[in-house]
Design an enzyme around this catalytic site. Structure first.
Site, PDB file in Angstrom:
ATOM      1  N   ARG A  60       0.855  -1.180   0.000  1.00 45.99           N
ATOM      2  CA  ARG A  60       0.000   0.000   0.000  1.00 45.99           C
ATOM      3  C   ARG A  60       0.891   1.230   0.000  1.00 45.99           C
ATOM      4  O   ARG A  60       1.930   1.248   0.661  1.00 45.99           O
ATOM      5  CB  ARG A  60      -0.911   0.024   1.231  1.00 45.99           C
ATOM      6  CG  ARG A  60      -2.084  -0.948   1.186  1.00 45.99           C
ATOM      7  CD  ARG A  60      -3.095  -0.578   0.078  1.00 45.99           C
ATOM      8  NE  ARG A  60      -4.212  -1.516   0.024  1.00 45.99           N
ATOM      9  CZ  ARG A  60      -4.282  -2.564  -0.799  1.00 45.99           C
ATOM     10  NH1 ARG A  60      -3.293  -2.818  -1.634  1.00 45.99           N
ATOM     11  NH2 ARG A  60      -5.345  -3.349  -0.793  1.00 45.99           N
ATOM     12  N   GLU A  67      -5.053   6.667  -6.896  1.00 36.80           N
ATOM     13  CA  GLU A  67      -5.121   5.823  -8.096  1.00 36.80           C
ATOM     14  C   GLU A  67      -6.413   6.145  -8.823  1.00 36.80           C
ATOM     15  O   GLU A  67      -7.450   6.203  -8.184  1.00 36.80           O
ATOM     16  CB  GLU A  67      -5.093   4.340  -7.684  1.00 36.80           C
ATOM     17  CG  GLU A  67      -3.796   3.954  -6.980  1.00 36.80           C
ATOM     18  CD  GLU A  67      -3.764   2.493  -6.493  1.00 36.80           C
ATOM     19  OE1 GLU A  67      -4.749   1.761  -6.709  1.00 36.80           O
ATOM     20  OE2 GLU A  67      -2.758   2.102  -5.908  1.00 36.80           O
ATOM     21  N   HIS A 103      -1.662  -1.120 -10.157  1.00 33.16           N
ATOM     22  CA  HIS A 103      -2.275  -1.966  -9.121  1.00 33.16           C
ATOM     23  C   HIS A 103      -2.702  -3.335  -9.671  1.00 33.16           C
ATOM     24  O   HIS A 103      -3.865  -3.754  -9.511  1.00 33.16           O
ATOM     25  CB  HIS A 103      -3.482  -1.234  -8.486  1.00 33.16           C
ATOM     26  CG  HIS A 103      -3.738  -1.661  -7.073  1.00 33.16           C
ATOM     27  ND1 HIS A 103      -4.043  -0.792  -6.050  1.00 33.16           N
ATOM     28  CD2 HIS A 103      -3.706  -2.889  -6.495  1.00 33.16           C
ATOM     29  CE1 HIS A 103      -4.211  -1.453  -4.921  1.00 33.16           C
ATOM     30  NE2 HIS A 103      -4.007  -2.728  -5.166  1.00 33.16           N
TER      31      HIS A 103
END
Lengths: 330, 330
Positions: free
Chosen positions: B241, B269, B288
């Protein structure tokens, strides 16, 4: 007593293949004559110097040792090559004398193994394309997806030292590894954790890696029929020699885009400017660097030479070339 | 007797996470209600249906299960999530009832492990740059060299399931692996083949991979001082993260070009169009997708559900969420 040692590589080459630790090892055990020129020796120069040498240290660029030179090398006990193949370095007749030939090929093989795994993961994951996507579009775009290596069927042609390094690196991925090698028994295969297979079975795997020595018997061994067995979406890797594949057929089948390929070796190197590979987006091209890494090259002379001193002290060598396998040697 | 099962994922999502074998498994053991809509259910719709369900199958996009819903779910025995974190899917109070919660996070972790190794090998070997070089110049150009992974020191922050997958994949490379994890004893580390280390020791490794759960205690855990410990030429990978790193400091230190980094996660994001990462050539960016592979996703529901049926038959589950670890769960 120190060994009279002729160190043939140039200073520039030594920076690449001879670490600081290796220089110390040479000073400790040898009475060395270094190559003080900025170029490799000529055959005539080597011929003049070889008479006194007990150990000859060579690498890429060193002049070939001829039968005539050997006739003058009465004290020579070891040729140690801090590079790969010795086939163009020494004549087979060297084994008629009590001279041991060492090659760093097994150490180079490890770098080739890392190349094979990296090329494979590069093609399965396409991270450079993801990176370009993020930079162009800010995030995801298109239908790019990663593919896992885990549990895939991997076919290996020829259980050479480079193949063994690759097989070791594949271990945590729990792949089913099929190997074609006419010189290896099923029991030996089992010890490597792989299955003995026919060439046809290997060529039907999702992933195929070629580790074939370039000898007369293997020329164009992988032809149209075998290439047509590669499954759609499959991956072919060649880190051995280009001559083992029929190039014309390879180009034709790759042009359909049916499968992916990574090539480190080519029929003519450098590639000619109009070579069809250069315009294909389903091939990953590298300029014969599968065996070249900074750390791998730095280790070459040290590993070979440590083995040589062990051998001269009576130990079993790891890097000595097996004369009985000369014919199938890469 | 078949289990009354509510299958929440849309058909589109099922194509991704539910293989043909998994559909058969559902038909064999369950009396399923499929989501026939082209969208995820609303909370109200789930609330209406939950009363009959014994098993609830969820994935990305499924509505959160509230305490109010649970009050109506008198027959519910299992929530099985064919995706990662369940922290925003179920309230912690679910464990006060006799309901088991399953997550496919350990299967996703394997895909993350493959991402970490691939990102690392991509940065060490730079095959995409070699390929571009060959296409532009016909052969070698510049001073590009590959670097080996073998025997490097690798630092891992947090021994999570993604870290363990990465550690397993590193095994054949004979790396020295140092792990910082306050919850793991040295003896458990030794069983993983790694060494327990301080956070400072880990940050001084040539290669550093972050696997830190995003919980209040870990916010901005990696700040200026720790980042400054990364050696010149080092490699930092973050697949966990972004919030665990101080972004401002990270950008400042990366702008010097002193080390390389691969990031799959970001503070916001998608990345905003003027984000400094987008113009840095020492970072590898992916959107991601560290846990996303075709094969990994196809396996998610099958693996979780097989485990659920084993559990319902009295076996020890592998994918059940441990309620006692809720606070440190990613």
């Amino acid at each position: 007593m120190k060994y009279k040692t002729l160190v043939l590589p140039t200073r520039h080459r030594l920076d690449d293949v001879c670490s600081v630790a290796c220089r110390k090892l040479i000073e400790q055990h040898c009475d060395p004559i270094w190559n003080e020129l900025d170029r490799d020796l000529t055959a005539a120069e080597l011929s003049d110097l070889i008479g006194d040498a007990e150990i000859l240290l060579t690498s890429w660029g060193s002049p070939a040792i001829t039968a005539e030179m050997l006739a003058r090398a009465g004290r020579l006990r070891v040729v140690a090559h801090a590079a790969g193949s010795v086939k163009s370095l020494v004549p087979e007749s060297i084994f008629d004398r009590d001279i041991a030939v060492f090659s760093a090929a097994p150490r180079i093989a490890w770098s080739v193994g890392e190349y094979c795994l990296t090329a494979l993961l590069t093609m399965l994951n396409r991270l450079a394309e993801w990176d370009a996507n993020v930079r162009e579009s800010g995030w995801k775009s298109g239908d790019l997806r990663r593919r896992e290596l885990t549990k895939k069927r991997v076919g290996i042609v020829s259980a050479s030292s480079t193949a063994r390094a690759f097989i070791r690196l594949l271990e945590p991925f729990n792949c089913e590894v099929l190997v074609y090698d006419p010189y290896l028994e099923a029991a030996q295969m089992a010890r490597l954790g792989v299955q003995k297979a026919t060439l046809e079975e290997v060529m039907q795997c999702e992933i195929i890696s070629l580790h074939i020595p370039s000898i007369p018997e293997t020329k164009h061994m992988i032809g149209a029929e075998l290439l047509s067995l590669i499954p759609d979406g499959g991956i072919l890797i060649n880190s051995s020699r280009a001559a083992v594949v029929e190039e014309h057929e390879l180009i034709a089948q790759l042009q359909s885009g049916r499968f992916l390929a990574a090539f480190d070796v080519f029929h003519a190197e450098p590639l000619r400017a109009d070579h069809p590979f250069l315009s294909m987006d389903n091939v990953l091209l590298t300029p014969h660097i599968a065996g070249d890494t900074v750390e791998g090259h730095q280790a070459l002379m040290y590993e070979v030479l440590s083995d040589v001193f062990g051998y001269l002290g009576g130990a079993q060598p790891k890097y000595a070339v097996d004369a009985s396998k000369w014919a199938i040697l890469a």
